[in-house]
Design an enzyme around this catalytic site. Structure first.
Site, PDB file in Angstrom:
ATOM      1  N   HIS A  37      40.262 -30.148  55.415  1.00 31.34           N
ATOM      2  CA  HIS A  37      39.737 -30.777  56.645  1.00 31.34           C
ATOM      3  C   HIS A  37      39.223 -29.703  57.602  1.00 31.34           C
ATOM      4  O   HIS A  37      39.418 -28.504  57.369  1.00 31.34           O
ATOM      5  CB  HIS A  37      40.772 -31.678  57.298  1.00 31.34           C
ATOM      6  CG  HIS A  37      42.023 -30.993  57.780  1.00 31.34           C
ATOM      7  ND1 HIS A  37      42.916 -30.383  56.928  1.00 31.34           N
ATOM      8  CD2 HIS A  37      42.548 -30.836  59.033  1.00 31.34           C
ATOM      9  CE1 HIS A  37      43.926 -29.889  57.635  1.00 31.34           C
ATOM     10  NE2 HIS A  37      43.713 -30.141  58.907  1.00 31.34           N
ATOM     11  N   HIS A  47      39.878 -28.625  60.697  1.00 35.09           N
ATOM     12  CA  HIS A  47      40.631 -27.857  61.690  1.00 35.09           C
ATOM     13  C   HIS A  47      40.587 -26.363  61.367  1.00 35.09           C
ATOM     14  O   HIS A  47      40.609 -25.964  60.197  1.00 35.09           O
ATOM     15  CB  HIS A  47      42.083 -28.346  61.766  1.00 35.09           C
ATOM     16  CG  HIS A  47      42.206 -29.706  62.389  1.00 35.09           C
ATOM     17  ND1 HIS A  47      43.296 -30.526  62.201  1.00 35.09           N
ATOM     18  CD2 HIS A  47      41.346 -30.398  63.185  1.00 35.09           C
ATOM     19  CE1 HIS A  47      43.110 -31.667  62.863  1.00 35.09           C
ATOM     20  NE2 HIS A  47      41.934 -31.603  63.472  1.00 35.09           N
ATOM     21  N   ASP A  58      42.550 -23.883  61.401  1.00 35.91           N
ATOM     22  CA  ASP A  58      43.567 -23.202  60.606  1.00 35.91           C
ATOM     23  C   ASP A  58      43.479 -23.568  59.120  1.00 35.91           C
ATOM     24  O   ASP A  58      44.294 -23.111  58.312  1.00 35.91           O
ATOM     25  CB  ASP A  58      44.978 -23.470  61.157  1.00 35.91           C
ATOM     26  CG  ASP A  58      45.353 -24.932  61.206  1.00 35.91           C
ATOM     27  OD1 ASP A  58      44.467 -25.791  61.369  1.00 35.91           O
ATOM     28  OD2 ASP A  58      46.563 -25.244  61.080  1.00 35.91           O
ATOM     29  N   HIS A  59      42.467 -24.352  58.760  1.00 38.04           N
ATOM     30  CA  HIS A  59      42.204 -24.671  57.349  1.00 38.04           C
ATOM     31  C   HIS A  59      40.788 -24.238  56.945  1.00 38.04           C
ATOM     32  O   HIS A  59      40.589 -23.673  55.873  1.00 38.04           O
ATOM     33  CB  HIS A  59      42.410 -26.166  57.099  1.00 38.04           C
ATOM     34  CG  HIS A  59      43.827 -26.589  57.318  1.00 38.04           C
ATOM     35  ND1 HIS A  59      44.736 -26.727  56.294  1.00 38.04           N
ATOM     36  CD2 HIS A  59      44.513 -26.849  58.463  1.00 38.04           C
ATOM     37  CE1 HIS A  59      45.920 -27.066  56.799  1.00 38.04           C
ATOM     38  NE2 HIS A  59      45.801 -27.141  58.115  1.00 38.04           N
ATOM     39  N   HIS A  62      44.476 -38.050  59.815  1.00 37.06           N
ATOM     40  CA  HIS A  62      44.625 -36.786  60.549  1.00 37.06           C
ATOM     41  C   HIS A  62      43.248 -36.324  61.021  1.00 37.06           C
ATOM     42  O   HIS A  62      43.071 -35.930  62.173  1.00 37.06           O
ATOM     43  CB  HIS A  62      45.284 -35.752  59.649  1.00 37.06           C
ATOM     44  CG  HIS A  62      45.593 -34.460  60.322  1.00 37.06           C
ATOM     45  ND1 HIS A  62      46.586 -34.328  61.281  1.00 37.06           N
ATOM     46  CD2 HIS A  62      45.050 -33.220  60.172  1.00 37.06           C
ATOM     47  CE1 HIS A  62      46.617 -33.071  61.702  1.00 37.06           C
ATOM     48  NE2 HIS A  62      45.704 -32.378  61.039  1.00 37.06           N
ATOM     49  N   ASP A  72      46.826 -31.661  55.591  1.00 39.64           N
ATOM     50  CA  ASP A  72      47.691 -32.164  56.658  1.00 39.64           C
ATOM     51  C   ASP A  72      47.827 -33.688  56.622  1.00 39.64           C
ATOM     52  O   ASP A  72      48.210 -34.289  57.630  1.00 39.64           O
ATOM     53  CB  ASP A  72      47.158 -31.723  58.023  1.00 39.64           C
ATOM     54  CG  ASP A  72      47.372 -30.232  58.281  1.00 39.64           C
ATOM     55  OD1 ASP A  72      47.866 -29.533  57.369  1.00 39.64           O
ATOM     56  OD2 ASP A  72      47.038 -29.768  59.390  1.00 39.64           O
ATOM     57  N   HIS A  95      51.265 -26.925  55.294  1.00 35.94           N
ATOM     58  CA  HIS A  95      52.157 -26.205  56.212  1.00 35.94           C
ATOM     59  C   HIS A  95      53.588 -26.208  55.706  1.00 35.94           C
ATOM     60  O   HIS A  95      54.008 -27.119  54.999  1.00 35.94           O
ATOM     61  CB  HIS A  95      52.148 -26.850  57.609  1.00 35.94           C
ATOM     62  CG  HIS A  95      50.872 -26.698  58.351  1.00 35.94           C
ATOM     63  ND1 HIS A  95      50.603 -25.616  59.155  1.00 35.94           N
ATOM     64  CD2 HIS A  95      49.778 -27.497  58.409  1.00 35.94           C
ATOM     65  CE1 HIS A  95      49.394 -25.754  59.691  1.00 35.94           C
ATOM     66  NE2 HIS A  95      48.874 -26.889  59.252  1.00 35.94           N
TER      67      HIS A  95
END
Length: 258
Positions: A54, A56, A58-59, A112, A135, A174
């Site tokens: 996705h 975001h 941090d991905h 998400h 996530d 995570h």
């Protein structure tokens, strides 16, 4: 099929998915490209694909950098998710191949984010399948409903992912397992499997080891968000339907300070 977790940032995971016959590899969510390339070098594999779950940061935040470092690498992501650096937008049901033996199926698992993709990977007959859930599904938890509804999360967790073969290994985005299981015990204090897995997860973390992978079967037994079809769980959270229970458990988790 060989899967190598690559811990990134504070609690993220990237993953190398290696086709051992051809030594070709895909990487899931390479947020720290240098770490990923170091792992690829250690295992002697050639990176061919980026599988982004996705948008975001941090991905997807390492996609542009890894394209510079690995010229020609193909970057996949959900077609409605506006993934940084994406060269190949994916729809639900799209299929990719990796090396000579591995097949990757894109599963649209929104909520998400609108275009979140989980990647279901199968190999030779002796390979246990794996799913990379970003996530959407965590070990004993799920992602916050940032861009979707309880109905969508129900479909993603309890229909799409729950329908995968029970032994399928679950690799999430995570390391949240200990907290998730502590919360799960507040929802189902009598669930013996949750208590057992919490004790195991705490030992893993104390030893500096990951708590992934889980399996679809384990999630169906210990993850409250995947157990909302059970009337007794609905009753515990004061709801009459699976979707209402999912919404209520998410609300409780958002407000929980374990």
């Amino acid at each position: 099929m060989k899967i190598v977790p690559v811990p990134c940032l504070e609690d993220n995971y990237s993953y190398l998915i290696i086709d051992e016959s051809s030594k070709e590899a895909a990487v899931v969510d390479p947020v720290e490209p240098q770490k990923v390339l170091q792992a690829a070098h250690e295992y002697g594999v050639h990176l061919k694909l980026v599988l982004t779950t996705h948008h975001h940061w941090d991905h997807a935040g390492g996609n542009e950098k890894i394209k510079q470092l690995v010229p020609g690498i193909e970057v996949y992501g959900g077609s409605v998710d506006n993934v940084k650096g994406c060269t190949h937008p994916l729809q639900n049901g799209d299929r990719l191949s990796l090396g000579s033996d591995l097949a990757v199926l894109a599963l649209h698992t929104p909520c998400h984010t609108r275009g979140h993709i989980s990647y279901y990977v199968t190999g030779k007959e002796e390979d246990v399948p794996a799913v990379f859930t970003g996530d959407t599904l965590f070990v004993a938890g799920c992602g916050k409903f940032f861009e979707g509804t309880a109905e969508q999360m129900y479909q993603s967790l309890c229909v799409t992912l729950a329908s995968l073969p029970k032994p399928t290994r679950v690799y999430c985005g995570h390391e949240y397992t200990v907290k998730n299981l502590q919360f799960a015990l507040t929802v189902e204090p009598d669930n013996v499997r949750v208590g057992q897995k919490l004790s195991w997860a705490q030992h893993q973390r104390q030893a500096g080891l990951p708590t992934i992978p889980s399996t679809i079967d384990e999630e169906m037994e210990t993850n409250p968000f995947m157990r909302v079809d059970l009337p007794e769980l609905q009753g515990r959270v004061g709801c009459q339907s699976a979707i209402d229970a999912l919404q209520e458990i998410r609300r409780q988790k958002d407000n929980w300070r374990g």
